[in-house]
Design a protein around this motif. Structure first.
Motif, PDB file in Angstrom:
ATOM      1  N   THR A 145       0.829  -1.215   0.000  1.00 11.11           N
ATOM      2  CA  THR A 145       0.000   0.000   0.000  1.00 11.11           C
ATOM      3  C   THR A 145       0.858   1.257   0.000  1.00 11.11           C
ATOM      4  O   THR A 145       0.621   2.189  -0.762  1.00 11.11           O
ATOM      5  CB  THR A 145      -0.917   0.000   1.236  1.00 11.11           C
ATOM      6  N   GLY A 146       1.874   1.254   0.831  1.00 12.09           N
ATOM      7  CA  GLY A 146       2.738   2.430   0.930  1.00 12.09           C
ATOM      8  C   GLY A 146       3.474   2.703  -0.369  1.00 12.09           C
ATOM      9  O   GLY A 146       3.546   3.837  -0.837  1.00 12.09           O
TER      10      GLY A 146
ATOM     11  N   HIS B 137       0.802  17.811   0.730  1.00  8.04           N
ATOM     12  CA  HIS B 137       1.375  17.864   2.071  1.00  8.04           C
ATOM     13  C   HIS B 137       0.787  16.765   2.947  1.00  8.04           C
ATOM     14  O   HIS B 137       1.490  16.087   3.683  1.00  8.04           O
ATOM     15  CB  HIS B 137       1.113  19.252   2.674  1.00  8.04           C
ATOM     16  N   ARG B 138      -0.512  16.590   2.837  1.00  6.60           N
ATOM     17  CA  ARG B 138      -1.181  15.562   3.633  1.00  6.60           C
ATOM     18  C   ARG B 138      -0.674  14.170   3.226  1.00  6.60           C
ATOM     19  O   ARG B 138      -0.373  13.333   4.071  1.00  6.60           O
ATOM     20  CB  ARG B 138      -2.690  15.666   3.420  1.00  6.60           C
TER      21      ARG B 138
ATOM     22  N   ARG C 271       1.340  11.435   5.503  1.00  6.80           N
ATOM     23  CA  ARG C 271       0.799  10.091   5.688  1.00  6.80           C
ATOM     24  C   ARG C 271       1.876   9.065   5.370  1.00  6.80           C
ATOM     25  O   ARG C 271       2.051   8.079   6.053  1.00  6.80           O
ATOM     26  CB  ARG C 271      -0.401   9.922   4.760  1.00  6.80           C
ATOM     27  N   ARG C 272       2.616   9.354   4.290  1.00  2.53           N
ATOM     28  CA  ARG C 272       3.678   8.457   3.869  1.00  2.53           C
ATOM     29  C   ARG C 272       4.782   8.387   4.911  1.00  2.53           C
ATOM     30  O   ARG C 272       5.375   7.357   5.141  1.00  2.53           O
ATOM     31  CB  ARG C 272       4.276   9.003   2.570  1.00  2.53           C
ATOM     32  N   ALA C 273       5.065   9.530   5.507  1.00  3.45           N
ATOM     33  CA  ALA C 273       6.164   9.601   6.465  1.00  3.45           C
ATOM     34  C   ALA C 273       5.812   8.897   7.771  1.00  3.45           C
ATOM     35  O   ALA C 273       6.682   8.633   8.582  1.00  3.45           O
ATOM     36  CB  ALA C 273       6.527  11.057   6.733  1.00  3.45           C
TER      37      ALA C 273
END
Lengths: 252, 167
Positions: free
Chosen positions: A145-146, B64-65, B69-71
């Protein structure tokens, strides 16, 4: 101790930001004149805005870094894009057609149809793989997913088709001209495979489900905002449609 | 002015918004660059019902969101945060800029976005709600909460029986 204020805070805030119309604004202004607690609150807001302006307004006066000016100007060489599209096609075979179509002339009507073609090509390329059908296995779902979300620039988790009898095998990212596309592969107990193809789309908007038949497989495809989707498989049309609906419901 | 010119003319405002979203200068400009590249590639998606700048704010908000979220979970360095002010700030005392900036970065992201859009970027409630893709009522309650939090964090409102609840 100051008396608590008599004006509703949300109304006062709307007044402060000029969001009330004539009569209402006047009423608040009149009440405010009699209400020291409300006056103090408004003064605090003024101070907040003064501080925020002092902090951030100067940023807009700074010279703009050249890299940002460059980013605001598209590459002038259309030839470069076309070469990228060609490389894409060489690298992934027929799948490139979708991106080439997308690159050549911006949003066109044939584009969504090309998506179905690209999805079918990807399906036919990878579904026959026994050893390496996917790049990241379903057992590593969080990573999958990531990874896919990062590459496509959208939060995308593979939908669950358990109710339709299919379990996730995994997925892969496919290269494209303007952005990556993703494919998730599913299998049922009989070893039948269906895939879900997701690609950024230029034309946006929403479309109804469309149906396409190829010699060996069929596909339902649609677009939803920035992404286009296609489910592909060699399963009965009604079963495929149920999977498409499940995907649509889960991918909001 | 065509769309590309308008995108380029929006850079100063985008940098200002980015600096409010993320404290680090370079990270803020990275965000601007990402937003510009995306906007240029997708410029045909701009619909004429909103100014180009508002469309860009929207792209940046989403990028940015997504980045955050990824981070993963956000870690905030403790020494980067202001201690709650030790001396109670009176009505007459001006707000310390550093303190306000620290407080701003401690606000939940959705409150910070609402505050920046309305207070710094000067958007109307309707325009800001559209940029943030939320109903106007939600925007107003986030803005009210942001302002209440900011008062608390800058010592304008002392905890105690007189404390106004931040909903």
């Amino acid at each position: 101790m100051m008396k608590p204020m008599n004006i509703a805070e949300d109304k006062l805030l709307a007044w402060y930001h000029g969001a009330l119309d004539g009569a209402e604004a006047e009423a608040v202004a009149r009440a405010l004149a009699q209400d020291p607690a409300a006056q103090a609150l408004v003064e605090d807001w003024r101070q907040q805005d003064g501080a925020l302006t002092a902090l951030f307004a100067p940023v807009a006066q700074e010279p703009v870094p050249p890299r940002l000016v460059a980013a605001a100007r598209p590459a002038r060489q259309a030839g470069g894009l076309r070469i990228a599209a060609m490389v894409g096609m060489l690298a992934i075979g027929l799948t490139g057609g979708w991106f080439a179509a997308q690159l050549s002339n911006g949003a066109t009507k044939g584009q969504s149809r090309s998506l179905a073609d690209a999805a079918i090509a990807a399906h036919e390329t990878y579904v026959v793989e026994v050893l390496h059908p996917v790049e990241v296995a379903a057992s590593d779902a969080a990573h999958l997913t990531g990874w896919v979300s990062k590459r496509l620039g959208h939060q995308i988790a593979p939908p669950d088709f358990a109710a339709q009898g299919f379990r996730l095998m995994g997925g892969r990212v496919l290269p494209g001209g303007t952005g990556a596309a993703a494919m998730f592969l599913y299998e049922n107990d009989l070893g039948r495979r269906v895939s879900l193809y997701v690609a950024p789309t230029a034309n946006g908007g929403e479309t109804a489900f469309q149906f396409t038949e190829a010699p060996a497989v069929q596909s339902f495809w649609w677009t939803d905002r920035d992404l286009a989707y296609a489910v592909v498989g060699d399963v009965p049309r009604a079963a495929l449609r149920a999977i498409a609906i499940a995907a649509y419901d889960q991918l909001i | 002015m065509n769309v590309l010119d308008e995108i380029e003319a929006s850079i100063p405002a985008l940098r200002r918004y980015a600096r409010g979203l993320t404290r680090d200068r370079e990270a803020a400009d990275d965000l601007v660059q990402d937003c510009l590249e995306r906007a240029v590639a997708k410029r045909h998606l701009w619909r004429r019902d909103a100014p180009v700048l508002h469309w860009l704010y929207r792209i940046m908000t989403n990028r940015h969101r997504d980045d955050r979220r990824r981070a993963g979970p956000q870690l905030v360095a403790l020494d980067g945060l202001a201690e709650p002010p030790s001396e109670p700030g009176g009505q007459e005392a001006r707000l310390d800029l550093r303190e306000v900036q620290d407080a701003l970065l401690r606000l939940p992201l959705d409150q910070r976005q609402a505050l920046l859009m309305v207070s710094v970027e000067g958007l109307s409630f309707d325009a800001a709600a559209k940029v943030l893709d939320i109903p106007k009522g939600t925007l107003m309650s986030r803005l009210a909460r942001a302002r209440a939090q900011l008062r608390l964090l800058t010592g304008r409102e002392r905890p105690g029986p007189t404390k106004r609840r931040a909903k």
